[in-house]
Design a protein around this motif. Sequence first.
Motif, PDB file in Angstrom:
ATOM      1  N   THR A   3      -0.815   0.505 -11.516  1.00 16.50           N
ATOM      2  CA  THR A   3      -2.478   0.967 -10.695  1.00 16.50           C
ATOM      3  C   THR A   3      -2.810   2.163 -10.690  1.00 16.50           C
ATOM      4  O   THR A   3      -1.578   3.367 -11.482  1.00 16.50           O
ATOM      5  CB  THR A   3      -2.099   0.184  -8.363  1.00 16.50           C
ATOM      6  OG1 THR A   3      -0.754   1.428  -8.688  1.00 16.50           O
ATOM      7  CG2 THR A   3      -1.655  -1.056  -8.710  1.00 16.50           C
ATOM      8  N   ASP A 141      -2.651  -2.498 -19.560  1.00 21.45           N
ATOM      9  CA  ASP A 141      -3.412  -1.682 -18.154  1.00 21.45           C
ATOM     10  C   ASP A 141      -4.125  -0.220 -19.643  1.00 21.45           C
ATOM     11  O   ASP A 141      -3.098   0.420 -20.051  1.00 21.45           O
ATOM     12  CB  ASP A 141      -2.060  -1.547 -17.578  1.00 21.45           C
ATOM     13  CG  ASP A 141      -1.778  -2.274 -17.462  1.00 21.45           C
ATOM     14  OD1 ASP A 141      -2.028  -3.553 -16.889  1.00 21.45           O
ATOM     15  OD2 ASP A 141      -0.638  -2.367 -16.147  1.00 21.45           O
ATOM     16  N   TYR A 169     -10.476   1.710 -14.436  1.00 25.72           N
ATOM     17  CA  TYR A 169      -9.090   1.257 -14.920  1.00 25.72           C
ATOM     18  C   TYR A 169      -8.707  -0.545 -15.106  1.00 25.72           C
ATOM     19  O   TYR A 169     -10.088  -1.092 -14.655  1.00 25.72           O
ATOM     20  CB  TYR A 169      -8.250   0.608 -13.544  1.00 25.72           C
ATOM     21  CG  TYR A 169      -7.307   0.468 -12.894  1.00 25.72           C
ATOM     22  CD1 TYR A 169      -5.680   0.522 -14.157  1.00 25.72           C
ATOM     23  CD2 TYR A 169      -6.606  -0.638 -12.653  1.00 25.72           C
ATOM     24  CE1 TYR A 169      -4.363  -0.179 -13.679  1.00 25.72           C
ATOM     25  CE2 TYR A 169      -5.767  -1.782 -12.890  1.00 25.72           C
ATOM     26  CZ  TYR A 169      -4.558  -1.620 -13.139  1.00 25.72           C
ATOM     27  OH  TYR A 169      -3.783  -2.439 -13.276  1.00 25.72           O
ATOM     28  N   LEU A 187      -6.564  -8.790  -9.766  1.00 24.44           N
ATOM     29  CA  LEU A 187      -5.893  -8.308 -10.672  1.00 24.44           C
ATOM     30  C   LEU A 187      -6.346  -7.414 -11.746  1.00 24.44           C
ATOM     31  O   LEU A 187      -5.604  -7.005 -13.111  1.00 24.44           O
ATOM     32  CB  LEU A 187      -4.270  -8.195 -10.804  1.00 24.44           C
ATOM     33  CG  LEU A 187      -3.138  -8.341  -9.530  1.00 24.44           C
ATOM     34  CD1 LEU A 187      -2.030  -8.623 -10.090  1.00 24.44           C
ATOM     35  CD2 LEU A 187      -3.068  -7.291  -8.861  1.00 24.44           C
ATOM     36  N   GLY A 189      -8.540  -4.541 -12.190  1.00 25.17           N
ATOM     37  CA  GLY A 189      -8.927  -4.113 -12.386  1.00 25.17           C
ATOM     38  C   GLY A 189     -10.681  -3.639 -12.127  1.00 25.17           C
ATOM     39  O   GLY A 189     -10.709  -3.758 -11.657  1.00 25.17           O
ATOM     40  N   SER A 267      -6.036  -4.146  -7.336  1.00 31.40           N
ATOM     41  CA  SER A 267      -5.217  -4.027  -7.975  1.00 31.40           C
ATOM     42  C   SER A 267      -5.458  -2.457  -7.672  1.00 31.40           C
ATOM     43  O   SER A 267      -4.265  -1.716  -7.674  1.00 31.40           O
ATOM     44  CB  SER A 267      -6.533  -3.393  -9.026  1.00 31.40           C
ATOM     45  OG  SER A 267      -6.550  -4.064  -9.865  1.00 31.40           O
TER      46      SER A 267
END
Length: 368
Positions: A3, A141, A169, A187, A189, A267
């Motif tokens: 995260t 990621d 992100y 999730l 981002g 996230s």
Amino acid sequence: MFTPKQWQSLALACTFAIPGYLHASSEASNAEGDTAAAETAAPAKKPSPWLLVPTVSSNPKVGSSVGFLGGYLYKIDPASTSSMVALNATYSDTDAVIASLFGRTYWDGDRKRLIALLSNGKIPNDYDDYLGSGQEVSTTDNMKFAFLRYLHNIHSDWFIGAQAAYTNYFIDVDNAIAGEILSELGLAGYTSGAVGLATTFDSRDNQNSPQAGMLFNASNLAYRESLGGEQDFDTYRAQFKHYISVSKRGLLAYRVQGRWTDDAPASAYSSIGLRGYTRGQYLAPNSTTIEGEYRWHLKERFGINVFAGVTCLYGDKKHCDDSENLYTSVGVGGQYLLKPSEQIVISFDIAKGEGENHGLYVRFGHSF
């Protein structure tokens, strides 16, 4: 997955957390002599302002990584703590790459403080059973992060200030099913900017290696679409640290901290901040951590420590009275006093968490 809070904490792990406990080597006593002896006496060697520290970490999720932290120390005025600018970079055997540029500045007798951070990185992840789906999935990621905080002394040991952050992100996946799961869980981002306020009480006797005193700070970040974000949400953070000298060679340090979110995407949820765990592997809207560490000064520049802590992840139907939401960590470690003039140490820790969670760390400064 990592995260934004995980990346921030990972980058700050080698920069913000520098409290130690080793006493500086005693200065040579002044000697009186005649004029001839004074003229022939060798001048005292000025400590180098440069730092170069190796960093090492290992955990089941990210693998083993090596890197370095290179820094330069300088003073703006004699009454202030030394300021620093530093570059930290790491590379792991899973091809994860992280680079951070950090600066901390003290001036006006420590009454004005500025912290700035730029971080960029990429972490590949391989899962045999991704989120319990039975699928073998590879994800990457990607993260860009910027942070700025200014604090101003208002009375005694109290400071107030403001802070801002920008996060870009996102997660790449190589599997359509995994992509659906990420979307379902939120999730995927996000990109967002945030501003907030901060207040701090700091009675520590030394910024780098406190032997006594307390540190309390509370802050918030308001992420808004008007600041370039994709979603409006808020995060709040508070922490308390206390350093107690219990003997000539012993120091007890403990901390209590929490992080809370409001309408945040998954996230941006809170995670575990204990040694032995990978930030971002376990998520919940809120987290509270209690951790203690006892540090012994053994001889000259060397010391050892033992530590233990627990984190509760709660919110979204999770509660701390359920043991499944409690995560413990214990471990041992040691320290080496790298720069006596600044009370800066290198530390190493071996930590064991729940189940298969464990970690090995060699870092600049202490964990807290």
